[in-house]
Write an enzyme that holds these catalytic residues in place. Structure first.
Site: not given
Ligand code: ADP
Ligand code: MG
Length: 404
Positions: A37, A202
């Site tokens: 950043r 989610k």
């Molecule tokens: P971003 O910050 O890029 O938008 P999210 O916050 O939506 O992404 O999601 C990130 C999290 O999703 C990670 O910490 C990862 O561990 C979790 N994740 C990915 N696949 C699974 C799964 N199958 N079950 C539970 N958690 C998951």
């Protein structure tokens, strides 16, 4: 796009210009662990220095509680900025107090000062408009003009993002302009085929993005924790995997909408199922229709997309001209379940067109997996802000700069 740009401020020579950056870097024991950043703020700061402005940099860092808290001091960031700019950078120990006033008064043309963390003052994030406006007014006393360049905070109505831009002559910096240029290409006339890859934990976090992008894309690939709600919506058992039962109807609606619009909705065909949510858990690869049929039975947890799915996703990504990816494909924090995320990230680096990574955890994932920032078309510096933009939401910090 009607965003006011730097030229709209006229000659800046000898003028005091306040720049709102997003210098919210990760720190461990006072040491910056990722200076991305700070680097992202350089183009605007160099442009202002070269224009002969007296540059007053402000930012937040972490979530201090509206009062000074030494662990969130911007001093290490000011030092790093000085190294990257290759010139001295002054540091003020407060934002609107005596130290800041003196440091600003001492600036000569082309000099830079970094003010202490904006969130050491409760006025920055106050809910009440009057309180924010009062703090913005005090900040405004440091400048003749304001440049907003903290893309990661433009979705927030905060004193240094919104009210300050109303008080002083204001414009967007080069980072915001670059981010918007890319996000615009993801929403208006994207080059086709256009593929969106969604994962993360989610579905309920991503409803806005799915609704806004579904009418615009050719293909939607679904991985991560949210895939299980899609599989369940299609009638498959998902054992103990992440499932949002209250979203099943919404997801069925998306499946129907995709069909109606001719969007190719690609769901995983194989899954890595683990005995527990742990780095060293035993695991098996099974068909997406047989998640309960591993040796872990109903207690199995899907923690990554399987190798066949990863290869299909990678092909679909490589065959696209525009790709937006948000959300890891699996629990990449555990190396045993990072392969799907790695395959998707790798394919994204090979896109002959625009490949964009958005989302805080997704950006962290590609770096942790050893990819370089410059291997991608773009990695958004503002996870929350870029997702809000892709939901079609109005962002206060952009509206105040003339964006419609
Ligand atoms: P971003 O910050 O890029 O938008 P999210 O916050 O939506 O992404 O999601 C990130 C999290 O999703 C990670 O910490 C990862 O561990 C979790 N994740 C990915 N696949 C699974 C799964 N199958 N079950 C539970 N958690 C998951
Ligand atoms: Mg996240």
């Amino acid at each position: 796009m009607t965003l006011r740009t730097l030229d709209s401020l006229g000659s800046l020579e000898g003028k005091r210009v306040i720049v709102r950056c997003d210098l919210n870097v990760p720190l461990r024991d006072g040491v910056i662990t990722d200076d991305g950043r700070v680097r992202a703020s350089l183009p605007t700061l160099n442009a202002l220095i070269n224009a002969g402005a007296r540059v007053v940099v402000c930012s937040h860092l972490g979530r201090p509680d509206g009062a000074p808290d030494p662990q969130y001091s911007l001093e290490p960031v000011a030092q790093r900025l000085s190294e990257l700019l290759g010139k001295p950078v002054a540091f003020a120990r407060d934002t609107v107090g005596e130290s800041a006033r003196e440091a600003v008064a001492a600036l000569e043309d082309g000099d830079v000062v970094v003010l202490e963390n904006l969130r050491f003052n409760a006025g920055e994030t106050a809910k009440d408009d009057q309180t924010r406006r009062a703090f913005a007014g005090e900040l405004a006393a440091h400048g003749d003009a304001f440049v907003s360049d903290g893309f990661g905070v433009v979705h927030r109505k905060q004193a240094s993002v919104y009210e300050l831009a109303e008080i002083l002559p204001s414009a967007a910096g080069l980072l915001i302009a670059a981010e918007l240029d890319v996000l615009d290409r993801l929403t208006e006339n994207p080059e086709r085929p256009y593929t969106v890859v969604l994962g993360g934990s989610k579905v309920s976090d991503k409803l806005g993005v799915i609704s806004h992008l579904l009418p615009r894309v050719d293909r939607l690939l679904v991985g991560g924790g949210m895939l299980f709600t899609f599989l369940a919506a299609e009638g498959h058992a998902v054992a103990s995997s992440l499932l949002e039962k209250d979203q099943l109807d919404t997801v069925r609606g998306y499946i129907a909408e995709a069909k109606e619009r001719g969007v190719e909705l690609v769901l995983p065909t194989d899954i890595v199922v683990a005995s527990a949510f742990a780095a060293d858990a035993e695991h098996e690869v099974v068909s997406a229709e047989a998640i309960e049929q591993t040796s872990f039975g109903a207690s199995g947890i899907g923690l990554d997309i399987g190798p066949e799915t990863a290869a299909r996703f990678a092909d679909a990504i490589r065959g696209s001209k525009t790709v937006f990816w948000n959300g890891p494909m699996g629990v990449f924090e555990f190396p045993a379940f990072a392969a799907g995320t790695k395959a998707v990230a790798g394919a994204l680096t090979e896109v002959d067109g625009l490949g964009v990574v958005g989302g805080g955890d997704s950006a962290a994932a590609v770096r942790q997996l050893g990819f370089g920032d410059d291997e991608f078309g773009h990695i958004s510096t503002g996870g929350g802000a870029s997702l809000k933009f892709l939901e079609g939401k109005k962002l206060p910090g952009l509206e105040v700069l003339g964006w419609q």
